[in-house]
Write an enzyme that holds these catalytic residues in place. Structure first.
Site: not given
Ligand code: UT7
Length: 325
Positions: A112, A252, A282
């Site tokens: 990520c 994020h 996500n």
């Protein structure tokens, strides 16, 4: 001289998978997913929507905003852990798709954090070679790397891509202010994905029967909140910037509960934070650049505003970056 973002873009698969849809796949329900994660929908790639294809579509938008042609790019960097091949890199496929014949291209494997790591590299490169134009992308089709029998993970992730074209500005006040990135490989087991099977038994690599995401959700949650808090605090201190001077925080988009915990600990106002996790879930490396592009296109900041980015992912990898737009 500073490294500025000349253009942003994003691309999402057409297909929307709702929490209700997931009820037909694993033993879960909309109320559980929404209350534990804040996620309602996620996008799932289909034909013509492989990682590099989404990445190229996002890049075309970013190039158009920047007023640049693909031939003017010097470097293409893609943060990804879900390209359709191990080799060549996703970035090489993007280069081919765009016809960016003058660029060299490679991937960053930082889960990520791939986009913010890539941005940091691009910033340092542009500071030493002012003329360079660098395309930094975060792109994933994690739907191809999920165990669709595991309700602990398959409900969380989605597909998409975001891109930014970076170049230099003569305006001394503008550009990337700084970054504070970290990794901790000792915690790899808490969030990992095996490689394809090994054909050398002597290497004693772990079980490679399934190349999908495995996660200890609760542990990841705790580390994510603490690590992102430390990164943000450290960066603000390092750059002598107050929390009040930040116009927009683009974290994020992993999970709404992680984000509200992080904001509580930082004492950062929710009104100055960009959220889209409810719609996309996500999207790993794609999460920050998709959010950055959406916020940019919604006009949520303007020249001179200070933007804070931060991310956390498998590795562990994490970090924060500050930009004066
Ligand atoms: O970029 C970083 C990537 N990682 C993340 O963002 C994940 C971070 N972790 C999390 O967000 C949370 O840990 C989760 C959302 C993954 C899980 O939430 P939790 O509150 O930590 O739940 P849990 O794992 O402790 O599980 C609680 C219960 C368990 O049942 P029992 O043992 O109490 O009977 C699970 O089996 O919830 C059950 N459960 C589910 N129930 C319905 C786990 N997943 C599901 C599900 N639907 N999808």
């Amino acid at each position: 001289m500073g490294t500025v973002i000349l253009g942003t873009g994003s691309s999402l698969p057409k297909r929307i998978m709702t929490n209700k849809d997931l009820e037909g796949i694993v033993d879960t329900d909309d109320a559980w997913i929404y209350s534990r994660t804040g996620i309602k929908n996620r996008r799932i790639g289909g034909a013509g929507e492989q990682t590099h294809q989404l990445a190229a579509a996002a890049s075309r938008e970013a190039l158009q905003m920047a007023g640049l042609s693909a031939e003017e790019l010097d470097i293409i960097v893609v943060g990804t852990i879900s390209s359709h091949m191990l080799m060549p890199s996703c970035a090489c496929f993007v280069q081919k798709e765009l016809g960016a014949v003058n660029a060299f291209a490679y991937d960053i494997n930082a889960a990520c954090s791939g986009f913010i790591y890539g941005m940091d590299m691009a910033d340092k490169y542009i500071r030493s070679e002012h003329r360079k134009k660098i395309l930094v992308i975060g792109a994933e089709t994690l739907s191809s790397r999920l165990n669709w029998d595991d309700r602990n993970t398959c409900i969380l992730f989605g597909d998409g891509a975001g891109a930014a074209v970076l170049g230099h500005s003569d305006d001394n006040g503008r550009g990337v202010i700084g970054s504070n990135h970290r990794s901790d490989g000792s915690l790899w087991k808490l969030l990992h994905m095996h490689a394809p099977p090994s054909y050398n038994p002597d290497l004693e690599v772990p079980d490679n029967s399934g190349s999908y995401i495995v996660m200890e959700g609760r542990e990841v949650f705790k580390y994510a909140v603490k690590a992102m808090e430390d990164s943000v605090r450290g960066l603000l201190q390092q750059e002598n910037i107050s929390m009040d001077s930040i116009k927009l925080f683009i974290p994020h988009q992993a999970n709404m509960r992680i984000l509200t915990n992080l904001l509580d600990r930082l004492g950062f106002p929710e009104e100055k934070v960009f959220f889209n996790v409810s719609e996309y879930g996500n999207t790993s490396a794609a999460s920050v650049p998709i959010a950055l592009d959406e916020a940019n296109r919604q006009g949520l900041f303007t020249e001179g505003d200070i933007i804070l980015l931060c991310a956390f992912g498998g590795g562990f990898t994490w970090g924060a970056s500050l930009i004066k737009w």
